[in-house]
Design a protein around this motif. Structure first.
Motif, mmCIF file in Angstrom:
data_model
loop_
_atom_site.group_PDB
_atom_site.id
_atom_site.type_symbol
_atom_site.label_atom_id
_atom_site.label_comp_id
_atom_site.label_asym_id
_atom_site.label_seq_id
_atom_site.Cartn_x
_atom_site.Cartn_y
_atom_site.Cartn_z
ATOM 1 N N HIS A 74 6.970 19.592 -9.237
ATOM 2 C CA HIS A 74 7.479 19.961 -7.919
ATOM 3 C C HIS A 74 6.894 19.047 -6.840
ATOM 4 N N PRO A 75 7.748 18.414 -6.021
ATOM 5 C CA PRO A 75 7.223 17.482 -5.006
ATOM 6 C C PRO A 75 6.441 18.204 -3.899
ATOM 7 N N LYS A 76 5.468 17.479 -3.372
ATOM 8 C CA LYS A 76 4.657 18.036 -2.269
ATOM 9 C C LYS A 76 4.926 17.246 -0.994
ATOM 10 N N PRO A 77 4.794 17.894 0.163
ATOM 11 C CA PRO A 77 4.954 17.123 1.410
ATOM 12 C C PRO A 77 3.870 16.047 1.531
ATOM 13 N N HIS A 78 4.192 15.008 2.263
ATOM 14 C CA HIS A 78 3.227 13.915 2.444
ATOM 15 C C HIS A 78 1.903 14.416 3.020
ATOM 16 N N ALA A 79 1.996 15.385 3.913
ATOM 17 C CA ALA A 79 0.785 15.855 4.604
ATOM 18 C C ALA A 79 -0.209 16.517 3.649
ATOM 19 N N HIS A 80 0.227 16.797 2.405
ATOM 20 C CA HIS A 80 -0.706 17.399 1.441
ATOM 21 C C HIS A 80 -1.587 16.355 0.761
ATOM 22 N N THR A 81 -1.246 15.083 0.933
ATOM 23 C CA THR A 81 -2.032 14.028 0.265
ATOM 24 C C THR A 81 -2.910 13.321 1.292
ATOM 25 N N ARG A 82 -4.197 13.247 0.929
ATOM 26 C CA ARG A 82 -5.172 12.618 1.834
ATOM 27 C C ARG A 82 -5.456 11.196 1.349
ATOM 28 N N VAL A 83 -5.095 10.233 2.180
ATOM 29 C CA VAL A 83 -5.294 8.829 1.810
ATOM 30 C C VAL A 83 -6.452 8.278 2.631
ATOM 31 N N GLY A 84 -7.391 7.641 1.958
ATOM 32 C CA GLY A 84 -8.549 7.074 2.664
ATOM 33 C C GLY A 84 -8.594 5.564 2.497
ATOM 34 N N LEU A 85 -8.713 4.857 3.604
ATOM 35 C CA LEU A 85 -8.797 3.391 3.543
ATOM 36 C C LEU A 85 -10.229 2.927 3.726
ATOM 37 N N VAL B 145 0.848 -1.202 0.000
ATOM 38 C CA VAL B 145 0.000 0.000 0.000
ATOM 39 C C VAL B 145 0.889 1.260 0.000
ATOM 40 N N LEU B 146 1.930 1.246 0.815
ATOM 41 C CA LEU B 146 2.852 2.397 0.851
ATOM 42 C C LEU B 146 3.487 2.641 -0.509
ATOM 43 N N LEU B 147 3.895 1.541 -1.143
ATOM 44 C CA LEU B 147 4.527 1.641 -2.464
ATOM 45 C C LEU B 147 3.571 2.292 -3.465
ATOM 46 N N ALA B 148 2.331 1.810 -3.492
ATOM 47 C CA ALA B 148 1.353 2.333 -4.454
ATOM 48 C C ALA B 148 1.036 3.801 -4.155
ATOM 49 N N VAL B 149 0.876 4.130 -2.865
ATOM 50 C CA VAL B 149 0.528 5.510 -2.498
ATOM 51 C C VAL B 149 1.704 6.447 -2.800
ATOM 52 N N LEU B 150 2.903 6.027 -2.427
ATOM 53 C CA LEU B 150 4.087 6.883 -2.669
ATOM 54 C C LEU B 150 4.319 7.072 -4.169
ATOM 55 N N ARG B 151 4.036 6.024 -4.936
ATOM 56 C CA ARG B 151 4.245 6.128 -6.389
ATOM 57 C C ARG B 151 3.374 7.249 -6.968
ATOM 58 N N SER C 54 0.671 2.673 9.080
ATOM 59 C CA SER C 54 1.950 2.810 8.366
ATOM 60 C C SER C 54 1.955 4.086 7.526
ATOM 61 N N LEU C 55 0.826 4.391 6.903
ATOM 62 C CA LEU C 55 0.741 5.614 6.093
ATOM 63 C C LEU C 55 0.817 6.855 6.981
ATOM 64 N N ALA C 56 0.136 6.788 8.119
ATOM 65 C CA ALA C 56 0.158 7.933 9.044
ATOM 66 C C ALA C 56 1.580 8.153 9.568
ATOM 67 N N ALA C 57 2.310 7.043 9.804
ATOM 68 C CA ALA C 57 3.686 7.170 10.296
ATOM 69 C C ALA C 57 4.582 7.849 9.260
ATOM 70 N N GLN C 58 4.169 7.790 7.984
ATOM 71 C CA GLN C 58 4.916 8.464 6.914
ATOM 72 C C GLN C 58 4.491 9.922 6.739
ATOM 73 N N GLY C 59 3.528 10.351 7.544
ATOM 74 C CA GLY C 59 3.112 11.750 7.499
ATOM 75 C C GLY C 59 1.940 12.037 6.574
ATOM 76 N N PHE C 60 1.353 11.012 5.942
ATOM 77 C CA PHE C 60 0.174 11.260 5.106
ATOM 78 C C PHE C 60 -1.018 11.600 5.992
ATOM 79 N N ARG C 61 -1.979 12.324 5.414
ATOM 80 C CA ARG C 61 -3.233 12.570 6.146
ATOM 81 C C ARG C 61 -4.139 11.388 5.885
ATOM 82 N N VAL C 62 -4.406 10.621 6.910
ATOM 83 C CA VAL C 62 -5.063 9.325 6.697
ATOM 84 C C VAL C 62 -6.439 9.297 7.363
ATOM 85 N N SER C 63 -7.388 8.779 6.595
ATOM 86 C CA SER C 63 -8.707 8.534 7.178
ATOM 87 C C SER C 63 -9.117 7.114 6.834
ATOM 88 N N GLY C 64 -10.156 6.636 7.481
ATOM 89 C CA GLY C 64 -10.598 5.271 7.208
ATOM 90 C C GLY C 64 -12.101 5.147 7.395
#
Ligand code: NDP
Length: 313
Positions: A131-142, A104-110, A155-165
């Protein structure tokens, strides 16, 4: 018990040469038989199975526990001939959870790092700066916050993504914004840039990710499916991909597997396909949990990670 406790290993996908020693290291007295060499059927106490042939377990009259060699129980739940009253447990394997979170991390980071765009640019010999964006700018929903879903979310939250579920019942998970039930589905999807589906195949999740769900996402969202193919309305996903509503998708699971060669997904450059291997059970880590559950069953205790066959997970 006068004879040695006996486990029957039954999987066409998993290698008994790895599983048998791992199980015996975890419980040296355990006798492990590998299907079809089951020995006397009345001596089998536990069955460790992945997609058994329907009816294959019917002859084992003294079974105390059926262990599904994986997280998704859809194959086993569909077997109407399964003996009633014997608890079924699924694996809740740390090694498998780590592997799933890695995928999941691989797919999201890609998508977050635009690697798919750079792969395309390279094919065209084109230097393309994004131009790259910080992880916190991407909202990942599970969609699905179960054993594997919650691990991936964290794991996604530990990488700094904004995570919801989103799950069926309300949940509290540190660092994750949670939504539950059909009433909150729209709100959950509306704030998701990358949707990761990690839902089980059940009667209730059948084609749950339909046109309405896909169009509730912000336009140009990305989609990752690592749960089950049946949870997605594939014609609706195809239409949303063609239309640009879904910009790109990484699909590990499909309504029909193997994905037929003529399926339109194969020719879509915006679709990445892997052949249902986002995660597999890991003998070294799973064996301990399997053995602990067998011991519980022998002493008459309720096993951990029991599933509800009727509910489907
Ligand atoms: P769990 O059974 O632990 O969790 C399932 C999650 O889905 C729960 O959060 C549950 O909600 C939610 N859910 C179920 N039905 C609904 C519904 N109708 N509406 C909303 N939410 C629902 O599963 P895991 O997390 O361990 O694994 C998920 C799935 O991943 C497995 O069932 C399997 O199919 C798939 N898988 C795929 C693999 C691959 O290689 N691609 C490998 C391993 C698993 P609640 O918490 O409220 O009950």
């Amino acid at each position: 018990m006068s004879r040695a406790p006996t486990l029957l290993f039954m999987s066409a996908l998993d290698d008994p040469a790895e599983w048998v020693p791992a199980l015996q290291r975890a419980w040296p007295e355990l006798k492990v038989r590998v299907w079809p060499d089951a020995g006397h059927p009345d001596d089998v106490d536990f069955a460790l199975v992945w997609k058994p042939e329907p009816g294959a377990l019917r002859t084992f009259r003294n079974l105390r526990l059926i262990i599904n060699l994986g997280a998704g129980i859809d194959a086993i739940a569909a077997d109407e001939t399964l003996p009633e009253g014997i608890p079924i447990v699924r694996l809740a394997d740390e090694g498998q959870a780590e592997m799933m979170s890695g995928y999941v991390l691989l797919a999201v980071l890609r998508y977050h790092r635009n690697l798919h765009r750079f792969e395309e640019a390279k094919r065209a010999h084109r230097w393309t700066y994004i131009h790259p964006k910080p992880h916190a700018h991407t909202r990942v929903g599970l969609m699905g916050l179960g054993y594997l879903g919650a691990h991936a979310a964290q794991s996604l939250a530990a990488q700094g993504f904004r995570v919801s579920g989103w799950s069926r019942n309300p949940k509290t998970l540190p660092g994750i914004e949670t939504f539950a039930g059909p009433d909150q589905r729209q709100a959950f999807l509306a704030q998701t840039d990358i949707l990761v589906a990690l839902l089980p195949a059940t009667p209730d999740t059948h084609r749950l990710i339909d046109r309405e769900a896909l169009y509730a996402l912000p336009r140009g969202a990305s989609f990752v499916n690592v749960g089950r193919g049946s949870t997605v309305d594939e014609p609706a996903l195809l239409a949303a991909l063609r239309d640009g509503q879904i910009a790109e998708a990484t699909l590990d699971v499909f309504e029909r597997e193997p994905l037929p060669p003529e399926h339109p997904f194969w020719d879509m450059p915006q679709v990445t396909i892997t052949p249902h291997l986002a995660s597999v059970a890991v003998p070294e880590t799973a064996a301990r949990q399997i053995v602990a559950n067998c011991r519980r069953a022998l002493s008459g205790e309720a096993p951990d990670y029991a599933v509800d066959r009727r509910r489907g997970y």
